[in-house]
Scaffold this active site. Structure first.
Site, PDB file in Angstrom:
ATOM      1  N   GLU A 269       9.213  16.159   1.398  1.00 44.75           N
ATOM      2  CA  GLU A 269       9.145  16.537   2.817  1.00 44.75           C
ATOM      3  C   GLU A 269       9.010  15.285   3.663  1.00 44.75           C
ATOM      4  O   GLU A 269       8.185  14.417   3.359  1.00 44.75           O
ATOM      5  CB  GLU A 269       7.903  17.402   3.142  1.00 44.75           C
ATOM      6  CG  GLU A 269       7.901  18.776   2.562  1.00 44.75           C
ATOM      7  CD  GLU A 269       6.644  19.572   2.975  1.00 44.75           C
ATOM      8  OE1 GLU A 269       5.881  19.107   3.854  1.00 44.75           O
ATOM      9  OE2 GLU A 269       6.433  20.650   2.407  1.00 44.75           O
ATOM     10  N   GLU A 321       9.193  27.431  12.484  1.00 43.12           N
ATOM     11  CA  GLU A 321       8.608  28.596  11.810  1.00 43.12           C
ATOM     12  C   GLU A 321       7.402  29.082  12.603  1.00 43.12           C
ATOM     13  O   GLU A 321       6.362  28.436  12.634  1.00 43.12           O
ATOM     14  CB  GLU A 321       8.196  28.216  10.381  1.00 43.12           C
ATOM     15  CG  GLU A 321       9.381  27.819   9.512  1.00 43.12           C
ATOM     16  CD  GLU A 321       8.936  27.184   8.185  1.00 43.12           C
ATOM     17  OE1 GLU A 321       8.261  27.868   7.392  1.00 43.12           O
ATOM     18  OE2 GLU A 321       9.252  25.988   7.967  1.00 43.12           O
ATOM     19  N   LYS A 324       3.760  29.563  10.914  1.00 44.24           N
ATOM     20  CA  LYS A 324       2.994  28.478  10.304  1.00 44.24           C
ATOM     21  C   LYS A 324       1.652  28.363  11.009  1.00 44.24           C
ATOM     22  O   LYS A 324       1.560  28.493  12.230  1.00 44.24           O
ATOM     23  CB  LYS A 324       3.742  27.139  10.449  1.00 44.24           C
ATOM     24  CG  LYS A 324       4.820  26.928   9.401  1.00 44.24           C
ATOM     25  CD  LYS A 324       5.049  25.449   9.121  1.00 44.24           C
ATOM     26  CE  LYS A 324       4.035  24.947   8.119  1.00 44.24           C
ATOM     27  NZ  LYS A 324       4.075  23.493   7.917  1.00 44.24           N
ATOM     28  N   GLU A 330       2.918  22.160  14.293  1.00 43.07           N
ATOM     29  CA  GLU A 330       3.373  22.674  12.990  1.00 43.07           C
ATOM     30  C   GLU A 330       4.526  23.665  13.126  1.00 43.07           C
ATOM     31  O   GLU A 330       5.315  23.845  12.199  1.00 43.07           O
ATOM     32  CB  GLU A 330       2.219  23.374  12.251  1.00 43.07           C
ATOM     33  CG  GLU A 330       1.148  22.428  11.727  1.00 43.07           C
ATOM     34  CD  GLU A 330       1.570  21.703  10.458  1.00 43.07           C
ATOM     35  OE1 GLU A 330       2.667  21.998   9.932  1.00 43.07           O
ATOM     36  OE2 GLU A 330       0.805  20.825  10.006  1.00 43.07           O
TER      37      GLU A 330
END
Ligand code: NAG
Length: 348
Positions: A269, A321, A324, A330
């Site tokens: 990542e 997303e 999250k 985030e």
């Protein structure tokens, strides 16, 4: 003249050797996280990846409906055993065998790596004793299905497996001593099975945590426009123009100190949020960071400690997303919005 010629021939041979080790000059994939309630159907996601030229992707589980969508796509997958699955995978070889039979075997043609758990040693520390036994049991099951040479077993690590007090300069890198009892058997396993060490690397988080001690261009791989931000690692005689390379080489140094400097490294990542409230999170900064990492990887050069070793990197993440947890940023790591429009342009 003659001396110069033979030196360059030698260099070419050395480069060819290292590039052979790295399975190609460099490769970029994307992490397909699914913590959103508004994401497109899996089939559309596969077409989105194909349309954007991605040859590899990572998912955070082994959900059959997702794996099904990737069959025949030409996209190589890294899948994960979830942290919740570790208890049974570690303690019961038959359960591990069944897990491989049901979760991996039908999709084996599209799977390259199985990452056992996600950041277990730091994010789920009490499960640490389960990690190595799970890796062994899964690998034994792969051997039973004759898949061990095509599917490699590893596990992902966060940057805080490194000793926080010796992370600078990169040549000082070492693992946190309290984790060595778990780390050393894992490194032995990776070496024996020719599997890569997997690290999640976020210059963004280091930048946030440094309270101004790290300059933004250095974190964004933009030091070419700010030459005063080059970091010299005196002990190693190496120069760093960006934090991404410095973080990778901190891992490399830590591996070297334990005798595992020859392990391949996969960045499972890396990314930069395009929003979320702090001043460094913007579409412009995310676009700079991600495109600069892509150019670095596609350029085929490695890090200062391993200049000839191509990088294997997954960009986090495919989508913003909305489910999250954690700080607002985030939920803003995506290359794409859930409606599949681009957050910014990619040069891939
Ligand atoms: C090592 O890890 C332990 C446990 O997570 C933590 O308390 C400690 O601060 C870490 N030490 C260093 C030097 O990073």
């Amino acid at each position: 003249m003659l001396g110069g010629l033979s030196a360059s021939v030698l260099l070419t041979l050395v480069l060819a050797y290292y590039q052979g080790c790295a399975e190609g000059a460099g490769s970029v994939g994307v992490a397909y996280g699914r913590l959103g309630n508004n994401l497109p159907p899996h089939g559309q996601v596969v077409r989105l990846l194909q349309a954007n030229g991605f040859k590899s992707a990572m998912i955070y589980d082994t959900e059959p409906a997702v794996l099904e969508a990737f069959i025949g796509s030409g996209i190589g997958l890294t899948v994960q055993a979830t942290n919740e699955e570790l208890q049974s995978l570690a303690s019961d070889a038959d359960a591990a065998h069944q897990w491989v039979q049901v979760r991996i075997l039908p999709y084996a043609s599209t799977i390259k790596y199985i990452a056992i758990g996600n950041e277990v040693l730091t994010a789920d520390h009490e499960k640490s004793p389960l990690l190595y036994p799970s890796m062994v049991n899964i690998r034994n099951a792969l051997i039973a299905f004759n898949l061990d040479s095509v599917i490699k077993v590893s596990t992902t690590h966060a940057a805080n497996v490194l000793d926080a007090t010796s992370s600078f300069p990169p040549s000082n890198g070492q693992f946190n001593a309290s984790l060595l009892q778990y780390m050393e058997p894992i490194l032995g396993f990776l070496s024996l099975t020719e599997a890569p060490f997997m690290a999640n690397v976020y210059p963004f988080l280091a930048y946030l945590g440094a309270n101004g001690d790290i300059k933004l261009p250095y974190a964004l791989l933009e030091s070419a426009s700010a030459p005063n931000q080059i970091v010299v690692d005196g002990g190693a005689g190496l120069m760093y123009t960006n934090l991404f390379d410095a973080q990778l080489d901190t891992f490399v140094s830590a591996l070297e100190k334990l005798g595992y400097g020859n392990l391949a490294l996969v960045v499972t990542e890396t990314g930069w949020p395009s929003g979320g409230g702090t001043d460094a999170t913007s579409v412009v900064n995310a676009q700079k960071y991600v495109n600069n990492v892509l150019a670095h990887v596609m350029g085929g050069t490695g890090t200062p400690r391993r200049p000839a070793l191509g990088l294997q990197v997954f960009i986090f993440a495919l989508f913003n997303e909305n489910e999250k947890t954690g700080p607002e940023y985030e939920r803003h790591f995506g290359l794409f919005y859930p409606d599949q429009s681009r957050v910014y342009d990619l040069t891939l």
